[in-house]
Design a protein around this motif. Structure first.
Motif, PDB file in Angstrom:
ATOM      1  N   SER A  83       0.863  -1.187   0.000  1.00 15.19           N
ATOM      2  CA  SER A  83       0.000   0.000   0.000  1.00 15.19           C
ATOM      3  C   SER A  83       0.894   1.229   0.000  1.00 15.19           C
ATOM      4  CB  SER A  83      -0.942   0.020   1.204  1.00 15.19           C
ATOM      5  OG  SER A  83      -0.239   0.227   2.404  1.00 15.19           O
ATOM      6  N   HIS A 140      -3.173  -5.697   6.095  1.00 15.37           N
ATOM      7  CA  HIS A 140      -2.844  -4.788   7.188  1.00 15.37           C
ATOM      8  C   HIS A 140      -2.547  -5.528   8.494  1.00 15.37           C
ATOM      9  CE1 HIS A 140      -3.069  -1.020   5.144  1.00 15.37           C
ATOM     10  NE2 HIS A 140      -4.230  -1.349   4.614  1.00 15.37           N
ATOM     11  N   PRO A 189       1.101  -3.844   9.658  1.00 13.06           N
ATOM     12  CA  PRO A 189       0.316  -2.797  10.333  1.00 13.06           C
ATOM     13  C   PRO A 189       0.860  -1.382  10.151  1.00 13.06           C
ATOM     14  CG  PRO A 189       1.538  -4.105  11.923  1.00 13.06           C
ATOM     15  CD  PRO A 189       1.702  -4.780  10.591  1.00 13.06           C
ATOM     16  N   LYS A 211       1.977  -0.110   7.301  1.00 20.23           N
ATOM     17  CA  LYS A 211       1.768   0.368   5.933  1.00 20.23           C
ATOM     18  C   LYS A 211       0.579   1.340   5.906  1.00 20.23           C
ATOM     19  CE  LYS A 211       4.757  -1.811   3.333  1.00 20.23           C
ATOM     20  NZ  LYS A 211       5.566  -1.124   2.319  1.00 20.23           N
ATOM     21  N   ARG A 227      -2.849   3.063   5.457  1.00 18.89           N
ATOM     22  CA  ARG A 227      -4.202   2.502   5.493  1.00 18.89           C
ATOM     23  C   ARG A 227      -5.187   3.619   5.231  1.00 18.89           C
ATOM     24  NH1 ARG A 227      -7.246  -1.563   8.482  1.00 18.89           N
ATOM     25  NH2 ARG A 227      -5.339  -2.539   9.187  1.00 18.89           N
TER      26      ARG A 227
END
Length: 86
Positions: A31, A71, A75, A77, A79
């Motif tokens: 992401s 995710h 976690p 990255k 969002r």
């Protein structure tokens, strides 16, 4: 792509969801934040890695489980809001 020289495989057929032609996401790979929006690097089911591409978050509304799985593993990255936990 085929492992037989000079032969290519036909891409998988699209599926129709609410009158729209779509392809199935196999996995979310990454992401990023681009121009203030979240994008996800998508691996498409039945397509080779050369077809992986960045898609805006709102193009993936039918893949919330895959995004959540991504995710959970990454976690830190970026969002977006559509799939935020809270």
């Amino acid at each position: 792509i085929s492992h037989i020289p000079n032969r290519t495989m036909e891409p998988p057929p699209s599926i129709e969801i609410e009158g729209e032609e779509e392809w199935e996401v196999e996995e979310i790979l990454d992401s990023r934040l681009k121009k203030g929006r979240i994008e996800y690097l998508v691996s498409w089911k039945g397509w080779g890695v050369e077809y992986n591409n960045w898609e805006p978050e709102n193009n993936l509304i039918n893949s919330p489980d895959l995004i959540e799985d991504f995710h959970e593993h990454y976690p830190d990255k970026p969002r977006g809001g559509l799939f935020a936990v809270g």
